[in-house]
Write a protein that holds these residues in place. Structure first.
Motif, short mmCIF file in Angstrom:
data_model
loop_
_atom_site.label_atom_id
_atom_site.label_comp_id
_atom_site.label_asym_id
_atom_site.label_seq_id
_atom_site.Cartn_x
_atom_site.Cartn_y
_atom_site.Cartn_z
N LYS A 147 0.84 -1.37 -0.01
CA LYS A 147 0.23 -0.06 0.02
C LYS A 147 0.89 1.40 -0.09
CE LYS A 147 -4.00 2.21 2.12
NZ LYS A 147 -4.92 1.82 3.22
N GLY A 148 0.76 2.13 -0.83
CA GLY A 148 1.38 3.29 -0.93
C GLY A 148 2.71 3.07 -2.05
N GLY A 149 2.83 1.93 -2.63
CA GLY A 149 3.88 1.67 -3.32
C GLY A 149 3.83 2.22 -4.78
N ARG A 150 4.55 2.19 -5.34
CA ARG A 150 4.77 2.64 -6.79
C ARG A 150 4.25 1.41 -7.69
NH1 ARG A 150 8.20 1.92 -10.70
NH2 ARG A 150 9.91 1.38 -9.58
N PRO A 151 3.40 1.48 -8.60
CA PRO A 151 3.03 0.41 -9.60
C PRO A 151 4.20 -0.01 -10.36
CG PRO A 151 1.68 2.23 -9.95
CD PRO A 151 2.51 2.76 -8.94
N LEU A 152 4.35 -1.39 -10.50
CA LEU A 152 5.51 -1.86 -11.48
C LEU A 152 5.05 -1.50 -13.13
CD1 LEU A 152 6.13 -5.34 -9.95
CD2 LEU A 152 7.33 -3.42 -9.73
N THR A 153 6.09 -1.21 -13.60
CA THR A 153 5.92 -0.98 -15.32
C THR A 153 6.27 -2.26 -15.90
OG1 THR A 153 8.38 -0.44 -15.34
CG2 THR A 153 7.09 1.26 -15.05
N PRO A 154 5.79 -2.63 -17.01
CA PRO A 154 6.06 -3.75 -17.66
C PRO A 154 7.42 -4.12 -17.53
CG PRO A 154 4.31 -2.35 -18.97
CD PRO A 154 4.82 -1.65 -17.77
N TYR A 155 8.51 -3.19 -17.66
CA TYR A 155 9.91 -3.52 -18.04
C TYR A 155 10.30 -4.22 -16.54
CZ TYR A 155 9.18 -0.76 -21.98
OH TYR A 155 8.72 -0.21 -23.21
N GLU A 156 9.65 -3.93 -15.55
CA GLU A 156 10.16 -4.44 -14.27
C GLU A 156 9.50 -5.91 -14.11
OE1 GLU A 156 10.61 -0.36 -11.66
OE2 GLU A 156 8.73 -1.16 -12.03
N LEU A 157 8.60 -6.20 -14.76
CA LEU A 157 7.90 -7.43 -14.60
C LEU A 157 8.90 -8.50 -15.26
CD1 LEU A 157 4.33 -6.97 -14.95
CD2 LEU A 157 5.45 -7.67 -12.89
N THR A 158 9.35 -9.82 -14.94
CA THR A 158 9.83 -10.76 -15.49
C THR A 158 8.96 -11.39 -16.61
OG1 THR A 158 9.74 -12.35 -13.92
CG2 THR A 158 11.76 -10.77 -13.75
N ASN A 159 9.71 -12.44 -17.34
CA ASN A 159 8.93 -13.21 -17.80
C ASN A 159 8.01 -13.97 -17.02
OD1 ASN A 159 9.97 -12.42 -20.38
ND2 ASN A 159 11.52 -14.01 -20.49
N MET A 160 6.84 -14.22 -17.17
CA MET A 160 5.73 -15.00 -16.02
C MET A 160 6.30 -16.53 -16.40
SD MET A 160 4.58 -12.44 -14.77
CE MET A 160 3.56 -13.15 -13.70
N ARG A 161 6.74 -17.22 -15.61
CA ARG A 161 7.05 -18.39 -15.55
C ARG A 161 5.90 -19.25 -15.34
NH1 ARG A 161 11.93 -17.40 -16.83
NH2 ARG A 161 13.59 -16.40 -15.61
N THR A 162 5.99 -20.58 -15.55
CA THR A 162 4.87 -21.49 -15.02
C THR A 162 5.38 -22.56 -14.34
OG1 THR A 162 5.00 -22.99 -16.93
CG2 THR A 162 3.26 -20.93 -17.07
N ARG A 163 4.51 -23.19 -13.60
CA ARG A 163 5.23 -24.50 -12.69
C ARG A 163 4.16 -25.42 -12.69
NH1 ARG A 163 3.40 -20.45 -9.21
NH2 ARG A 163 1.60 -21.15 -8.11
N PRO A 164 4.47 -26.74 -12.42
CA PRO A 164 3.60 -27.87 -12.50
C PRO A 164 2.49 -27.60 -11.49
CG PRO A 164 6.01 -28.75 -12.86
CD PRO A 164 5.75 -27.16 -12.14
N SER A 165 1.33 -27.89 -12.03
CA SER A 165 0.32 -28.06 -10.93
C SER A 165 0.32 -29.22 -10.18
CB SER A 165 -0.84 -27.53 -11.79
OG SER A 165 -2.29 -27.66 -10.86
N ALA A 166 -0.56 -29.05 -8.98
CA ALA A 166 -0.61 -30.34 -8.17
C ALA A 166 -1.74 -30.93 -8.59
CB ALA A 166 -0.75 -29.92 -6.58
N SER A 167 -3.00 -30.17 -9.24
CA SER A 167 -4.06 -30.69 -9.69
C SER A 167 -4.07 -31.49 -10.81
CB SER A 167 -5.01 -29.49 -9.90
OG SER A 167 -6.49 -30.17 -10.35
N LYS A 168 -4.54 -32.54 -10.91
CA LYS A 168 -4.54 -33.44 -12.26
C LYS A 168 -5.84 -33.19 -13.00
CE LYS A 168 -0.62 -35.01 -11.04
NZ LYS A 168 0.57 -34.63 -11.77
N ASP A 169 -6.75 -32.51 -12.60
CA ASP A 169 -7.99 -32.43 -13.36
C ASP A 169 -7.83 -31.26 -14.54
OD1 ASP A 169 -9.35 -34.06 -11.49
OD2 ASP A 169 -9.71 -32.37 -10.16
N ARG A 170 -8.13 -31.69 -15.71
CA ARG A 170 -8.17 -30.62 -16.79
C ARG A 170 -8.99 -29.61 -16.64
NH1 ARG A 170 -8.84 -33.58 -22.16
NH2 ARG A 170 -8.19 -31.75 -22.78
N PRO A 171 -8.64 -28.34 -16.79
CA PRO A 171 -9.54 -27.19 -16.90
C PRO A 171 -10.58 -27.43 -17.91
CG PRO A 171 -7.59 -26.50 -17.56
CD PRO A 171 -7.21 -27.96 -17.11
N ARG A 172 -11.81 -27.17 -17.27
CA ARG A 172 -13.05 -27.16 -18.50
C ARG A 172 -13.46 -25.79 -18.46
NH1 ARG A 172 -12.32 -31.62 -21.38
NH2 ARG A 172 -11.78 -33.31 -19.98
N TRP A 173 -14.10 -25.36 -19.59
CA TRP A 173 -14.95 -24.33 -19.74
C TRP A 173 -16.33 -24.39 -19.27
CZ3 TRP A 173 -11.14 -21.14 -21.18
CH2 TRP A 173 -10.21 -21.74 -21.95
#
Length: 116
Positions: A74-100
């Motif tokens: 709170k009160g901090g400055r918002p991050l610019t797109p250049y300060e964000l790294t490449n959004m990485r992914t990690r394996p999910s613990a859930s084995k259920d496939r996401p459905r629409w």
């Protein structure tokens, strides 16, 4: 009567056009051969890629979760797109496939009625 008489010029025009077309075709063939001769030779059979010793690589199915976006204090400055790294992914613990959701196509502009 003089205007209707056949003229030698009328016969000369198609011959000149035909010769010009033949010269253009021959020039294209000649240029194509020069380009082909300048290319590296085709790879020999022993230079072709081979399967790894353990065999073909098989597909792995897993659900992935994105890393969370950093929380701004709170009160901090918002991050610019250049300060964000490449959004990485990690394996999910859930084995259920996401459905629409019911009644949706799962894509924007897919033509479905949407979630009503």
């Amino acid at each position: 009567m003089q205007l209707a008489a056949p003229s030698g010029l009328l016969l000369l025009v198609p011959i000149v056009v035909a010769v010009a077309v033949l010269v253009v075709l021959w020039g294209g063939f000649w240029l194509g051969n020069r380009v082909k001769l300048g290319e590296p030779p085709r790879p020999r059979p022993e230079e072709q890629p081979h399967l790894p010793p353990e065999g073909a690589v098989h597909e792995i199915r897993e659900n992935r979760e994105p890393d969370d976006v950093p929380v701004i204090p709170k009160g901090g400055r918002p991050l610019t797109p250049y300060e964000l790294t490449n959004m990485r992914t990690r394996p999910s613990a859930s084995k259920d496939r996401p459905r629409w959701g019911k009644g949706t196509t799962g894509s924007f502009g897919g033509g479905g009625l949407g979630a009503h």
